[in-house]
Design a protein around this motif. Structure first.
Motif, PDB file in Angstrom:
ATOM      1  N   PRO A  44      14.257   3.421  -6.638  1.00  0.00           N
ATOM      2  CA  PRO A  44      13.830   2.306  -6.078  1.00  0.00           C
ATOM      3  C   PRO A  44      14.685   1.916  -4.593  1.00  0.00           C
ATOM      4  CG  PRO A  44      15.472   1.958  -7.797  1.00  0.00           C
ATOM      5  CD  PRO A  44      14.970   3.442  -7.828  1.00  0.00           C
ATOM      6  N   TYR A  45      15.938   2.403  -4.425  1.00  0.00           N
ATOM      7  CA  TYR A  45      16.599   2.268  -3.166  1.00  0.00           C
ATOM      8  C   TYR A  45      16.094   2.725  -2.138  1.00  0.00           C
ATOM      9  CZ  TYR A  45      19.283  -0.165  -6.895  1.00  0.00           C
ATOM     10  OH  TYR A  45      19.629  -0.849  -8.116  1.00  0.00           O
ATOM     11  N   ALA A  46      15.869   4.299  -2.288  1.00  0.00           N
ATOM     12  CA  ALA A  46      15.188   5.081  -1.313  1.00  0.00           C
ATOM     13  C   ALA A  46      13.742   4.521  -0.976  1.00  0.00           C
ATOM     14  CB  ALA A  46      15.071   6.470  -1.969  1.00  0.00           C
ATOM     15  N   ARG A  47      13.033   3.822  -1.969  1.00  0.00           N
ATOM     16  CA  ARG A  47      11.757   3.481  -1.651  1.00  0.00           C
ATOM     17  C   ARG A  47      11.966   2.245  -0.538  1.00  0.00           C
ATOM     18  NH1 ARG A  47       6.930   3.199  -5.500  1.00  0.00           N
ATOM     19  NH2 ARG A  47       7.272   5.535  -6.387  1.00  0.00           N
ATOM     20  N   ARG A  48      12.929   1.431  -0.874  1.00  0.00           N
ATOM     21  CA  ARG A  48      13.418  -0.036   0.082  1.00  0.00           C
ATOM     22  C   ARG A  48      13.714   0.870   1.417  1.00  0.00           C
ATOM     23  NH1 ARG A  48      14.688  -5.046  -1.468  1.00  0.00           N
ATOM     24  NH2 ARG A  48      15.931  -6.073  -0.007  1.00  0.00           N
ATOM     25  N   ALA A  49      14.378   1.846   1.561  1.00  0.00           N
ATOM     26  CA  ALA A  49      14.583   2.575   2.925  1.00  0.00           C
ATOM     27  C   ALA A  49      13.613   2.882   3.501  1.00  0.00           C
ATOM     28  CB  ALA A  49      15.860   3.538   2.818  1.00  0.00           C
ATOM     29  N   VAL A  50      12.637   3.594   2.774  1.00  0.00           N
ATOM     30  CA  VAL A  50      11.234   4.123   3.393  1.00  0.00           C
ATOM     31  C   VAL A  50      10.407   3.031   3.946  1.00  0.00           C
ATOM     32  CG1 VAL A  50       9.085   5.250   2.821  1.00  0.00           C
ATOM     33  CG2 VAL A  50      11.120   6.141   1.979  1.00  0.00           C
ATOM     34  N   LEU A  51      10.260   1.746   3.083  1.00  0.00           N
ATOM     35  CA  LEU A  51       9.512   0.768   3.583  1.00  0.00           C
ATOM     36  C   LEU A  51      10.217   0.167   4.899  1.00  0.00           C
ATOM     37  CD1 LEU A  51       9.176  -1.181   0.286  1.00  0.00           C
ATOM     38  CD2 LEU A  51       7.331  -0.202   1.800  1.00  0.00           C
ATOM     39  N   VAL A  62       0.901  -1.083   0.000  1.00  0.00           N
ATOM     40  CA  VAL A  62       0.010   0.089   0.159  1.00  0.00           C
ATOM     41  C   VAL A  62       0.937   1.188  -0.064  1.00  0.00           C
ATOM     42  CG1 VAL A  62      -1.539   1.258   1.547  1.00  0.00           C
ATOM     43  CG2 VAL A  62      -1.744  -1.207   1.065  1.00  0.00           C
ATOM     44  N   LEU A  63       2.040   1.209   0.715  1.00  0.00           N
ATOM     45  CA  LEU A  63       2.979   2.324   0.729  1.00  0.00           C
ATOM     46  C   LEU A  63       3.638   2.526  -0.510  1.00  0.00           C
ATOM     47  CD1 LEU A  63       4.324   4.400   2.399  1.00  0.00           C
ATOM     48  CD2 LEU A  63       5.992   2.788   3.042  1.00  0.00           C
ATOM     49  N   GLU A  64       4.045   1.559  -1.411  1.00  0.00           N
ATOM     50  CA  GLU A  64       4.352   1.804  -2.508  1.00  0.00           C
ATOM     51  C   GLU A  64       3.505   2.325  -3.563  1.00  0.00           C
ATOM     52  OE1 GLU A  64       7.803  -1.838  -3.238  1.00  0.00           O
ATOM     53  OE2 GLU A  64       5.670  -2.306  -2.882  1.00  0.00           O
ATOM     54  N   ALA A  65       2.150   1.839  -3.387  1.00  0.00           N
ATOM     55  CA  ALA A  65       1.221   2.578  -4.269  1.00  0.00           C
ATOM     56  C   ALA A  65       0.831   3.971  -4.106  1.00  0.00           C
ATOM     57  CB  ALA A  65       0.007   1.575  -4.241  1.00  0.00           C
ATOM     58  N   ALA A  66       0.986   4.544  -2.742  1.00  0.00           N
ATOM     59  CA  ALA A  66       1.078   5.705  -2.336  1.00  0.00           C
ATOM     60  C   ALA A  66       2.151   6.572  -2.850  1.00  0.00           C
ATOM     61  CB  ALA A  66       0.663   5.857  -0.919  1.00  0.00           C
ATOM     62  N   LEU A  67       3.224   5.901  -2.768  1.00  0.00           N
ATOM     63  CA  LEU A  67       4.512   6.640  -3.358  1.00  0.00           C
ATOM     64  C   LEU A  67       4.482   6.779  -5.116  1.00  0.00           C
ATOM     65  CD1 LEU A  67       7.376   5.184  -1.222  1.00  0.00           C
ATOM     66  CD2 LEU A  67       6.211   7.136  -0.737  1.00  0.00           C
ATOM     67  N   ASP A  68       3.971   5.855  -5.429  1.00  0.00           N
ATOM     68  CA  ASP A  68       3.674   6.084  -6.980  1.00  0.00           C
ATOM     69  C   ASP A  68       2.744   7.164  -7.522  1.00  0.00           C
ATOM     70  OD1 ASP A  68       5.340   3.935  -7.977  1.00  0.00           O
ATOM     71  OD2 ASP A  68       3.990   2.423  -7.806  1.00  0.00           O
ATOM     72  N   ASP A  69       1.531   7.103  -6.361  1.00  0.00           N
ATOM     73  CA  ASP A  69       0.777   8.214  -6.705  1.00  0.00           C
ATOM     74  C   ASP A  69       1.363   9.620  -6.456  1.00  0.00           C
ATOM     75  OD1 ASP A  69      -1.239   6.193  -7.182  1.00  0.00           O
ATOM     76  OD2 ASP A  69      -2.224   6.518  -5.427  1.00  0.00           O
ATOM     77  N   TYR A  70       1.975   9.619  -5.344  1.00  0.00           N
ATOM     78  CA  TYR A  70       2.631  10.900  -4.810  1.00  0.00           C
ATOM     79  C   TYR A  70       3.622  11.385  -6.167  1.00  0.00           C
ATOM     80  CZ  TYR A  70       5.060  14.598  -2.332  1.00  0.00           C
ATOM     81  OH  TYR A  70       5.725  15.786  -1.806  1.00  0.00           O
ATOM     82  N   ASP A  82      20.278 -14.001   0.129  1.00  0.00           N
ATOM     83  CA  ASP A  82      19.037 -14.245   0.462  1.00  0.00           C
ATOM     84  C   ASP A  82      18.591 -13.744   1.486  1.00  0.00           C
ATOM     85  OD1 ASP A  82      18.250 -15.118  -2.141  1.00  0.00           O
ATOM     86  OD2 ASP A  82      18.748 -17.143  -1.747  1.00  0.00           O
ATOM     87  N   GLN A  83      19.411 -14.190   2.844  1.00  0.00           N
ATOM     88  CA  GLN A  83      19.090 -13.691   4.180  1.00  0.00           C
ATOM     89  C   GLN A  83      18.815 -12.377   4.234  1.00  0.00           C
ATOM     90  OE1 GLN A  83      20.390 -15.590   7.495  1.00  0.00           O
ATOM     91  NE2 GLN A  83      21.489 -17.456   6.433  1.00  0.00           N
ATOM     92  N   LEU A  84      19.847 -11.554   3.412  1.00  0.00           N
ATOM     93  CA  LEU A  84      19.729  -9.995   3.815  1.00  0.00           C
ATOM     94  C   LEU A  84      18.561  -9.433   2.801  1.00  0.00           C
ATOM     95  CD1 LEU A  84      23.612  -9.244   3.043  1.00  0.00           C
ATOM     96  CD2 LEU A  84      22.353  -9.729   5.290  1.00  0.00           C
ATOM     97  N   GLY A  85      18.254 -10.022   1.685  1.00  0.00           N
ATOM     98  CA  GLY A  85      17.336  -9.684   1.001  1.00  0.00           C
ATOM     99  C   GLY A  85      15.884  -9.625   1.796  1.00  0.00           C
ATOM    100  N   ASP A  86      15.796 -11.152   2.302  1.00  0.00           N
ATOM    101  CA  ASP A  86      14.435 -11.287   2.978  1.00  0.00           C
ATOM    102  C   ASP A  86      14.341 -10.098   4.054  1.00  0.00           C
ATOM    103  OD1 ASP A  86      13.916 -13.361   1.053  1.00  0.00           O
ATOM    104  OD2 ASP A  86      14.552 -14.787   2.635  1.00  0.00           O
ATOM    105  N   ALA A  87      15.424  -9.846   4.741  1.00  0.00           N
ATOM    106  CA  ALA A  87      15.496  -8.834   5.911  1.00  0.00           C
ATOM    107  C   ALA A  87      14.963  -7.494   5.561  1.00  0.00           C
ATOM    108  CB  ALA A  87      16.472  -8.914   6.426  1.00  0.00           C
ATOM    109  N   GLY A  88      15.332  -7.308   4.209  1.00  0.00           N
ATOM    110  CA  GLY A  88      14.765  -5.710   3.562  1.00  0.00           C
ATOM    111  C   GLY A  88      16.042  -4.835   3.772  1.00  0.00           C
ATOM    112  N   VAL A  89      17.453  -5.466   3.679  1.00  0.00           N
ATOM    113  CA  VAL A  89      18.547  -4.623   3.778  1.00  0.00           C
ATOM    114  C   VAL A  89      18.652  -3.667   2.341  1.00  0.00           C
ATOM    115  CG1 VAL A  89      21.312  -4.684   3.345  1.00  0.00           C
ATOM    116  CG2 VAL A  89      20.085  -6.193   4.972  1.00  0.00           C
ATOM    117  N   THR A  90      18.936  -2.173   2.667  1.00  0.00           N
ATOM    118  CA  THR A  90      18.954  -1.663   1.608  1.00  0.00           C
ATOM    119  C   THR A  90      20.191  -1.647   0.685  1.00  0.00           C
ATOM    120  OG1 THR A  90      17.920  -0.045   2.796  1.00  0.00           O
ATOM    121  CG2 THR A  90      18.715   0.741   0.767  1.00  0.00           C
TER     122      THR A  90
END
Length: 473
Positions: free
Chosen positions: A89-96, A37-45, A156-164
């Protein structure tokens, strides 16, 4: 006083059941388009019309957009700057990540992050140089390192955790034959991938391969403005010429390139010329690394800068930034934010230079200064951590205290549950001058240097002028 400085107020807001539910809802994925939902809102913004989906827009998107605008106006940032940032996309990953952090930790000074913004991975201890100040004593491989399959599992562990961001360091990462396979997998997992190298193996063909593999950033260690100084650091004749050639190759392939310099008494007087070298080659960044006497550096305590020299260097760097340096200047010295605020005071242009996200610096509105308390200087175990070639997790490459191993435990469990990491997240654990310092939230001192000098991660940073003036070094 800015409302942004009141973490107690914001924690009260977040603790409301409706707010907590909104945070959690913003991280849910739409079954139709796969976005949160957050990514969708950022796309709208940002006006990303090709991402429209009937199921994940609407009311929640407007609410999130309202809060983005509230923060933007509070910080006096132009909308186009925010839109550009949120389209990345990397800033978005950080925002999430930050939203998950608010839900998990609440809002704290300094901010604690659900997954680190940056992991530095000493990919191997193998190296073709023998640097005097090497924190990892690299040269020959001393013990069995992770296999390719184990390394892919770590990614994969770092990716699953959400590391930027994931930075490959060493040793010399390019000496491992599976570097491109593992780094490429990290790119596929959505992380910003960088390489820290001594540059001697960075031929034009190698730079081209890095570009094709979508490596985003290449950091080349250059510790002197002349071959005499650099080669004395690196222990191999001809290393300077190869490193400079490697830097030029990276720039020629349009890679984001950086000169990284560990500053000691031996090269202190060459800083101006090294930055000029970076500008002349069109390197995008220069990073000043604090010398930490660990690894082989333990033999060279006498080369550490005095607190007065460190203060002088940071003031010089700030002046060079403000004078329009073509190259972006970064530093691992957490005192930079404190020095910047002291230098710029309450009057002036309405902008200050502030440390961002561990070591990045940026000019921001003075309305954003309260955020410095949340960014918090030293990021060890809080915004950032490191991995050894064997899969051990450490707070920092310069602080080789083992808190877990990725062959036995999951990264996210180590990151969130490590007693040492959780202690780093609470600045009330600091001791001595750092504990009493007015700037402990925006700086906190270098925990690796405290450990190297005092065998105590929470002691005062002996490189700080304020600690020296208080008599606590």
């Amino acid at each position: 006083m800015s409302l942004l400085s009141h973490d107690g107020f914001w924690n009260a807001v977040i603790s409301f059941p409706t707010t907590r539910k909104m945070l959690q809802l913003s991280l849910r994925r739409c079954p139709a388009c796969g976005r949160t939902v957050l990514e969708a809102a950022l796309d709208d913004y940002v006006g990303k019309a090709d991402a429209k989906c009937q199921k994940c827009g609407g009311t929640y998107s407007r609410i999130i957009g309202f809060w983005i605008e509230f923060l933007r106006k509070s910080l006096n940032i132009k909308r186009e700057k925010v839109e550009k940032l949120l389209a990345d996309p990397y800033a978005r990953r950080a925002v999430l990540n930050i939203v998950r952090s608010f839900d998990y930790f609440g809002i704290k000074k300094p901010l604690s992050i659900y997954a680190p913004f940056l992991v530095v991975w000493d990919f191997t201890h193998k190296c073709n140089l023998r640097c005097k100040h090497c924190y990892s004593k690299s040269g020959a491989v001393r013990e069995e390192e992770l296999t390719t399959q184990e390394a892919l599992d770590v990614v994969d562990q770092l990716g699953d955790a959400g590391v930027t961001a994931l930075a490959f360091s060493g040793g010399e990462p390019l000496t491992r034959k599976d570097f491109f396979e593992v780094a490429g997998h990290a790119v596929e997992r959505g992380m910003y991938v960088s390489l820290a190298t001594n540059g001697t193996l960075l031929t034009r063909d190698m730079a081209r391969r890095l570009k094709e593999a979508k490596i985003h950033y290449v950091e080349i260690s250059i510790d002197g403005a002349t071959a005499d100084t650099h080669d004395a650091f690196r222990g191999v004749s001809g290393a300077f010429d190869k490193a400079v050639a490697g830097l030029k190759n990276a720039v020629a392939e349009d890679l984001c390139a950086c000169i990284a310099t560990t500053v000691t008494k031996s090269n202190f007087d060459e800083m101006s010329d090294i930055i000029t070298l970076a500008e002349g080659i069109n390197a995008e960044r220069f990073t000043y690394f604090n010398f930490v006497p660990t690894g082989r550096g333990k033999e060279h305590f006498d080369q550490d800068l005095t607190p007065e020299q460190r203060e002088e260097l940071m003031r010089y760097l700030l002046n060079r930034m403000s004078s329009g340096c073509k190259t972006t200047i970064l530093t691992t010295a957490p005192q930079l934010a404190r020095v910047a605020l002291q230098c710029q005071g309450s009057s002036g242009t309405g902008e200050v230079t502030m440390s961002m996200a561990h070591m990045q610096t940026a000019k921001v509105s003075k309305k954003a200064v309260p955020l410095a308390d949340f960014i918090g200087g030293c990021g060890a175990g809080r915004l950032y951590c490191s991995l050894s070639p064997q899969g051990d997790v450490h707070p920092c490459v310069f602080l080789p205290v083992n808190v877990g191993n990725l062959k036995k435990e999951k990264f996210i469990d180590i990151w969130l549950k490590s007693p040492l990491f959780n202690a780093f997240r609470d600045r009330s654990n600091l001791k001595g001058a750092c504990a009493a310092c007015h700037y402990k939230f925006i700086c906190g001192g270098c925990r690796a240097r405290a450990n190297a000098y005092h065998d105590d991660c929470f002691a005062s940073d002996p490189g700080c002028l304020l600690a020296k003036e208080s008599g606590d070094t």
